[in-house]
Scaffold this active site. Structure first.
Site, PDB file in Angstrom:
ATOM      1  N   ASN A  95       0.848  -1.170   0.052  1.00  0.00           N
ATOM      2  CA  ASN A  95      -0.032  -0.060   0.013  1.00  0.00           C
ATOM      3  C   ASN A  95       0.996   1.237   0.005  1.00  0.00           C
ATOM      4  O   ASN A  95       1.537   1.723   0.815  1.00  0.00           O
ATOM      5  CB  ASN A  95      -0.805  -0.227   1.210  1.00  0.00           C
ATOM      6  CG  ASN A  95      -1.727   1.027   1.283  1.00  0.00           C
ATOM      7  OD1 ASN A  95      -1.772   2.115   0.343  1.00  0.00           O
ATOM      8  ND2 ASN A  95      -2.672   0.816   2.243  1.00  0.00           N
ATOM      9  N   ARG A 154      -2.456  -1.986  -3.722  1.00  0.00           N
ATOM     10  CA  ARG A 154      -3.700  -1.132  -3.093  1.00  0.00           C
ATOM     11  C   ARG A 154      -3.617   0.240  -4.485  1.00  0.00           C
ATOM     12  O   ARG A 154      -2.654   0.769  -4.375  1.00  0.00           O
ATOM     13  CB  ARG A 154      -3.677  -0.760  -1.837  1.00  0.00           C
ATOM     14  CG  ARG A 154      -4.990  -0.097  -1.800  1.00  0.00           C
ATOM     15  CD  ARG A 154      -4.964   0.582  -0.328  1.00  0.00           C
ATOM     16  NE  ARG A 154      -6.265   1.505  -0.138  1.00  0.00           N
ATOM     17  CZ  ARG A 154      -6.370   2.505   0.636  1.00  0.00           C
ATOM     18  NH1 ARG A 154      -5.320   2.602   1.541  1.00  0.00           N
ATOM     19  NH2 ARG A 154      -7.386   2.899   0.816  1.00  0.00           N
ATOM     20  N   HIS A 198     -12.721   2.956  -0.227  1.00  0.00           N
ATOM     21  CA  HIS A 198     -12.498   1.854   0.991  1.00  0.00           C
ATOM     22  C   HIS A 198     -13.298   0.588   0.339  1.00  0.00           C
ATOM     23  O   HIS A 198     -13.835  -0.311   1.223  1.00  0.00           O
ATOM     24  CB  HIS A 198     -13.289   2.452   2.106  1.00  0.00           C
ATOM     25  CG  HIS A 198     -12.690   3.563   2.883  1.00  0.00           C
ATOM     26  ND1 HIS A 198     -13.564   4.377   3.352  1.00  0.00           N
ATOM     27  CD2 HIS A 198     -11.424   3.757   2.990  1.00  0.00           C
ATOM     28  CE1 HIS A 198     -12.545   5.381   4.178  1.00  0.00           C
ATOM     29  NE2 HIS A 198     -11.103   4.838   3.789  1.00  0.00           N
ATOM     30  N   ARG A 205     -10.960  15.590   7.423  1.00  0.00           N
ATOM     31  CA  ARG A 205     -11.867  16.073   6.121  1.00  0.00           C
ATOM     32  C   ARG A 205     -13.226  16.509   6.633  1.00  0.00           C
ATOM     33  O   ARG A 205     -13.836  15.492   7.459  1.00  0.00           O
ATOM     34  CB  ARG A 205     -11.995  14.794   4.982  1.00  0.00           C
ATOM     35  CG  ARG A 205     -10.537  14.663   4.427  1.00  0.00           C
ATOM     36  CD  ARG A 205     -10.769  13.569   3.420  1.00  0.00           C
ATOM     37  NE  ARG A 205      -9.624  12.791   3.259  1.00  0.00           N
ATOM     38  CZ  ARG A 205      -9.631  11.427   3.234  1.00  0.00           C
ATOM     39  NH1 ARG A 205     -10.472  10.625   3.308  1.00  0.00           N
ATOM     40  NH2 ARG A 205      -8.354  10.853   2.922  1.00  0.00           N
ATOM     41  N   GLU A 263      -8.264  -5.519   5.092  1.00  0.00           N
ATOM     42  CA  GLU A 263      -8.128  -5.091   3.791  1.00  0.00           C
ATOM     43  C   GLU A 263      -6.566  -5.969   3.161  1.00  0.00           C
ATOM     44  O   GLU A 263      -6.860  -6.170   1.727  1.00  0.00           O
ATOM     45  CB  GLU A 263      -7.488  -3.658   3.460  1.00  0.00           C
ATOM     46  CG  GLU A 263      -8.811  -2.819   3.821  1.00  0.00           C
ATOM     47  CD  GLU A 263      -8.874  -1.343   3.982  1.00  0.00           C
ATOM     48  OE1 GLU A 263      -8.091  -1.138   5.309  1.00  0.00           O
ATOM     49  OE2 GLU A 263      -9.048  -0.489   3.098  1.00  0.00           O
TER      50      GLU A 263
END
Ligand code: AMP
Length: 396
Positions: free
Chosen positions: A8, A89, A178, A239, A382
């Site tokens: 990743n 990823r 996601h 965010r 993940e």
């Protein structure tokens, strides 16, 4: 044994795991950080123990090389375990990449060409792919896209109500992110209910530093809160999530802020950080304990938005079998889980305070027995999902 090296690659970091795709066991976990800074840092954990050190890591190629060195020094030996694939990823797959894809030069270039849609994410993803392909030229490299699980969104869910020509020309639509986590968690939820994914409707709240919520009907993503970029939707660590788009013009006109200033404001200086000065829920709770009113309001805004989406997605799905919490906040924060679902008894959504209490390291039902909707915590994985998808593609 099917070991997969899962990478990743972020702008200044490479997270990696060596995962066995059938058992899910990770025989090595590591992190390269501060790539491009004067001193980079490395952390590697394998069967031989844990190592931490600093060294200059000018770019992703040097980062991947450092990972190889750590495998050689600390183990496990890649020569012995013989990984069958490298799983990468990738954040943005656009309209083209709706499934995990074997990487060749053309695919690598196509991922790079999607960079305008994900300027912070796709360029480092590609840098990681390039470095890893050079380091492991004989292994299949598979790109797993955060957006792919959401390729099943129906047009009415992914279409923004703006001029259709402008939208078409510039790829402006909701993509969702996601996806790897939502896919893994929704499938686990069906398994815990003792059903096939096709037979259940699930709402998954992935609450990490970034956060998104997805309505999954019969195993397919039908609505999700992140949009063109990961900025839309829930309140996150830094965010804003949803705001009136006119806030942007207002700040340009009234505060004299530039586009880049506002991008930074909404992506990096908003959310919990903007409201309370901290982006980590643990710090937020400490501030609330200390009597900080801004922190208390931040938590209320966070949970209010989450409740809003659960209600909206219930309405879209019509019938909900499970609501599932996952990721750093979802797995660990019992206050958020309880508050976000409070007042939803009429929808059959109830949290049992005793079952809910504490951090959840394993899959746990937190609703009372016999509840109409099963509320669960399912730790996401993940890396395992990426490993499995990489094996499926590599074995073709
Ligand atoms: P993730 O992006 O999934 O790694 O989640 C990171 C976030 O999880 C952190 O920013 C925290 O807000 C939250 N988190 C991690 N541990 C805890 C904890 N013990 N209690 C509450 N929140 C936590």
């Amino acid at each position: 044994m099917k070991h997969v090296l899962v990478l990743n690659s972020g702008s200044s970091s490479i997270k990696y795991q060596l995962v066995e795709a059938t058992t899910g066991e990770a025989s090595a976990v590591g992190l390269v950080e501060r790539i491009g800074e004067a001193e980079g840092s490395l952390r590697h954990e394998g069967p031989g123990g844990r190592t931490e050190r600093t060294q200059p890591i000018p770019d992703h190629t040097a980062g991947v090389q450092a990972v190889l060195d750590l495998f050689r020094e600390v183990g496990p030996s890649l020569d012995e375990l013989r990984p069958v694939a490298v799983g990468h990823r990738v954040v943005q797959g656009g309209d083209r990449f709706t499934a995990p894809t074997l990487v060749d030069d053309e695919v690598e270039a196509a991922i790079d060409a999607l960079s305008p849609l994900a300027p912070l994410h796709n360029p480092p993803n590609v840098a990681g792919i390039r470095a890893a392909r050079a380091a492991f030229p004989d292994l299949p490299h598979v790109a797993i896209f955060d957006t792919a699980f959401h390729s099943t969104l129906p047009p009415e869910a992914y279409t923004y109500a703006i001029d259709r020509e402008v939208a078409r020309e510039h790829g402006v639509r909701r993509y969702g992110f996601h996806g790897t986590s939502h896919a893994y968690v929704s499938r686990r939820a069906a398994a815990l209910l003792g059903k096939e994914p096709e037979d259940v409707n699930v709402i998954v709240a992935h609450l990490g530093n970034g956060a998104s919520i997805t309505a999954v009907a019969g195993g397919r993503s039908v609505e999700t809160s992140m949009g063109l970029t990961p900025l839309e939707g829930l309140v996150m660590g830094t965010r804003s999530g949803d705001i009136d788009p006119a806030v942007i013009f207002h700040l340009q006109r009234v505060a004299g802020m530039s586009t880049d200033d506002i991008d930074t404001l909404l992506n990096r200086r908003s959310g919990l950080l903007g409201l309370a000065g901290v982006n980590d829920l643990r710090d937020l709770h400490a501030a609330i304990e200390a009597g900080d009113d801004d922190a208390a309001l931040a938590l209320e805004v966070y949970c209010h938005r989450l409740r809003h989406y659960v209600g909206a997605y219930y309405a879209q799905l019509g019938r909900v079998d499970a609501v599932v919490f996952t990721a750093g906040v979802g797995e660990n924060d019992d206050v958020v889980r309880l508050e976000a679902l409070s007042g939803l008894e009429r929808l059959g959504i109830v949290v049992d305070p005793e079952r809910n209490a504490g951090r959840k390291k394993t899959e746990t039902v937190i609703s009372p027995d016999g509840a109409e909707v099963t509320v669960m915590v399912i730790p996401t994985n993940e890396e395992l999902e990426i490993a499995r998808q990489a094996v499926a593609v590599a074995e073709g």
